[in-house]
Design a protein around this motif. Structure first.
Motif, PDB file in Angstrom:
ATOM      1  N   ARG A  68       7.353 -28.895  59.202  1.00 23.46           N
ATOM      2  CA  ARG A  68       6.734 -28.540  57.917  1.00 23.46           C
ATOM      3  C   ARG A  68       5.234 -28.768  57.961  1.00 23.46           C
ATOM      4  N   ALA A  69       4.809 -29.875  58.521  1.00 23.41           N
ATOM      5  CA  ALA A  69       3.374 -30.175  58.582  1.00 23.41           C
ATOM      6  C   ALA A  69       2.641 -29.142  59.430  1.00 23.41           C
ATOM      7  N   GLU A  70       3.245 -28.737  60.554  1.00 17.03           N
ATOM      8  CA  GLU A  70       2.602 -27.743  61.412  1.00 17.03           C
ATOM      9  C   GLU A  70       2.519 -26.390  60.713  1.00 17.03           C
ATOM     10  N   ALA A  71       3.594 -26.018  60.027  1.00 17.72           N
ATOM     11  CA  ALA A  71       3.592 -24.739  59.319  1.00 17.72           C
ATOM     12  C   ALA A  71       2.573 -24.740  58.187  1.00 17.72           C
ATOM     13  N   ASP A  72       2.525 -25.832  57.428  1.00 12.45           N
ATOM     14  CA  ASP A  72       1.547 -25.934  56.342  1.00 12.45           C
ATOM     15  C   ASP A  72       0.126 -25.806  56.884  1.00 12.45           C
ATOM     16  N   ALA A  73      -0.128 -26.458  58.000  1.00 15.44           N
ATOM     17  CA  ALA A  73      -1.466 -26.400  58.604  1.00 15.44           C
ATOM     18  C   ALA A  73      -1.787 -24.984  59.067  1.00 15.44           C
ATOM     19  N   ALA A  74      -0.792 -24.283  59.607  1.00 16.47           N
ATOM     20  CA  ALA A  74      -1.016 -22.922  60.077  1.00 16.47           C
ATOM     21  C   ALA A  74      -1.292 -21.969  58.915  1.00 16.47           C
ATOM     22  N   VAL A  75      -0.561 -22.130  57.821  1.00 16.52           N
ATOM     23  CA  VAL A  75      -0.821 -21.317  56.632  1.00 16.52           C
ATOM     24  C   VAL A  75      -2.227 -21.577  56.108  1.00 16.52           C
ATOM     25  N   GLN A  76      -2.591 -22.849  56.043  1.00 15.24           N
ATOM     26  CA  GLN A  76      -3.922 -23.198  55.545  1.00 15.24           C
ATOM     27  C   GLN A  76      -5.014 -22.610  56.432  1.00 15.24           C
ATOM     28  N   ASP A 121       5.572 -24.688  47.239  1.00 16.16           N
ATOM     29  CA  ASP A 121       4.447 -25.022  48.112  1.00 16.16           C
ATOM     30  C   ASP A 121       3.258 -24.151  47.715  1.00 16.16           C
ATOM     31  N   ARG A 122       2.099 -24.776  47.513  1.00 14.57           N
ATOM     32  CA  ARG A 122       0.899 -24.039  47.114  1.00 14.57           C
ATOM     33  C   ARG A 122      -0.250 -24.349  48.063  1.00 14.57           C
ATOM     34  N   TYR A 123      -1.039 -23.317  48.343  1.00 15.78           N
ATOM     35  CA  TYR A 123      -2.167 -23.441  49.252  1.00 15.78           C
ATOM     36  C   TYR A 123      -3.374 -22.756  48.616  1.00 15.78           C
TER      37      TYR A 123
END
Length: 382
Positions: free
Chosen positions: A32-40, A69-71
């Motif tokens: 999840r952390a890696e995916a969130d970072a990639a989206v960001q 989840d919001r970015y």
């Protein structure tokens, strides 16, 4: 919108020709952390790489996890308010559907039942005003011109007009007058699909007559208050700093200019990513419409272009038809705006996607970005 989808195909093709090693990396599961970072990173790179995009928002809600989840990137915050453009068409279609469920009207009712004949004069093929029904207006098959992006037979096209004169204020009557005076009807009612903001102005005026109140109040009562969408409303005042994210047209930010009034019933809603998730969940989940009426709105009988269907105020993306390289990407449907705004639902994955890029120049590319973001999220392990 064709250009943007061709670009999406090029991105997918690039992945294929890169070889098995690249594909292995791109298919590697992500935490999840890696995916969130990639989206960001993707959002940050978008803002950095496109002058017309000053802020970007992206949000997802998963029915499997119940998690939102919001970015946000650039000048945007996750709770920033923005102009939703044609996402508002799905809201208008919802109101019409509610009135159908209440037995107060039918999709086949002529819009002239509620509008003075003079309103339709010049907007519809001569002698065929009686064939302009609510359903045909909703599905863009009434043959009415499009004041926003359609060609003109005289004068300046609307997009050029608002870019050159961003302090000009438009009323709904002004928008109809633009089509009446500068354009011609596209076709006879029921003979062709032609996307039309003009048609949705007619629908908004009809709803005001039916409900006996301003369209802004109709949306408040039937959708925003009902669903607790406290940060959403139809814009009715312009020319002041309302705290909206930038919305650029030909390099001009209209977010605090009068010309933002160019959208009304066809897309004048101000909202947030979280509120749009709330609306789309209620719309797809049957909280706002009966199953039969929801099925009617989402029949997607019209072809916007190959791979993109249109129902009544609702658009469908069949990604596998947009490109054979996207054969594994499930369909999504919902609302899309020309300024890089969308609110889409993937039934197969029970996932909602909402985004805003705030730029007319980015409207097509927003769907390309959705493809890229979905490729990231599809690798995420919960």
């Amino acid at each position: 919108m064709r250009k943007g989808f061709r670009i999406a195909l090029v991105i997918a093709a690039g992945v294929v020709v890169a070889g098995a090693g690249t594909l292995a990396v791109l298919n590697r599961p992500l935490s999840r952390a890696e995916a969130d970072a990639a989206v960001q990173r993707r959002l940050d790179d978008t803002v950095a790489g496109h002058d017309s995009v000053r802020g970007a928002l992206f949000a997802t809600w998963s029915g499997r996890t119940g998690r939102l989840d919001r970015y946000a990137a650039g000048v945007a915050r996750v709770d920033s308010r923005f102009h939703a453009a044609s996402v508002g068409k799905t809201m208008l279609a919802t109101v019409v559907g509610q009135l159908v469920d209440e037995g107060r009207l039918g999709f086949d009712d002529p819009v002239g039942r509620w509008l003075d004949p003079a309103v339709l004069d010049g907007l519809v093929a001569e002698g065929r005003a009686g064939e302009v029904t609510l359903g045909r207006l909703l599905s863009h098959t009434a043959g009415v011109a499009d004041y926003f992006e359609g060609p003109v037979r005289s004068g300046t096209p609307m997009i050029d007009l608002i870019a050159a004169d961003p302090d000009r204020l438009f009323s709904p009557a002004d928008l109809l007058a633009f089509s009446r005076d500068r354009q011609r009807p596209f076709a006879g009612p029921g003979t062709a699909f032609h996307y039309s903001d003009t048609g949705y102005v007619l629908l908004g005026l009809a709803l005001e007559e039916i409900e006996g109140r301003p369209y802004a109040e109709i949306l408040d009562r039937r959708i925003f208050t009902l669903l607790g969408m406290r940060d959403s409303h139809l814009a009715t005042t312009f020319g002041t700093d309302a705290g909206l994210l930038p919305l650029t047209v030909r390099g001009v930010d209209l977010s605090s200019r009068n010309a933002l009034s160019v959208d009304w019933a066809g897309g004048g809603v101000v909202t947030t990513a979280a509120d749009l998730v709330t609306f789309l969940r209620a719309f797809t989940g049957g909280e706002l419409l009966s199953p039969a009426t929801l099925a009617r709105l989402t029949a997607f009988e019209q072809e916007f272009q190959p791979g993109i269907g249109y129902g009544m105020g609702v658009m469908q993306f069949r990604f596998r038809d947009l490109s054979p390289l996207l054969f594994g990407m499930s369909d999504a449907y919902g609302a899309v705006g020309a300024t890089g705004t969308y609110a889409l639902y993937d039934p197969a994955g029970d996932t909602y996607f909402v985004a805003n890029y705030g730029s007319l120049e980015f409207g097509e590319k927003a769907i390309e970005e959705l493809v890229a973001l979905r490729m990231i999220l599809d690798r995420r392990t919960e």
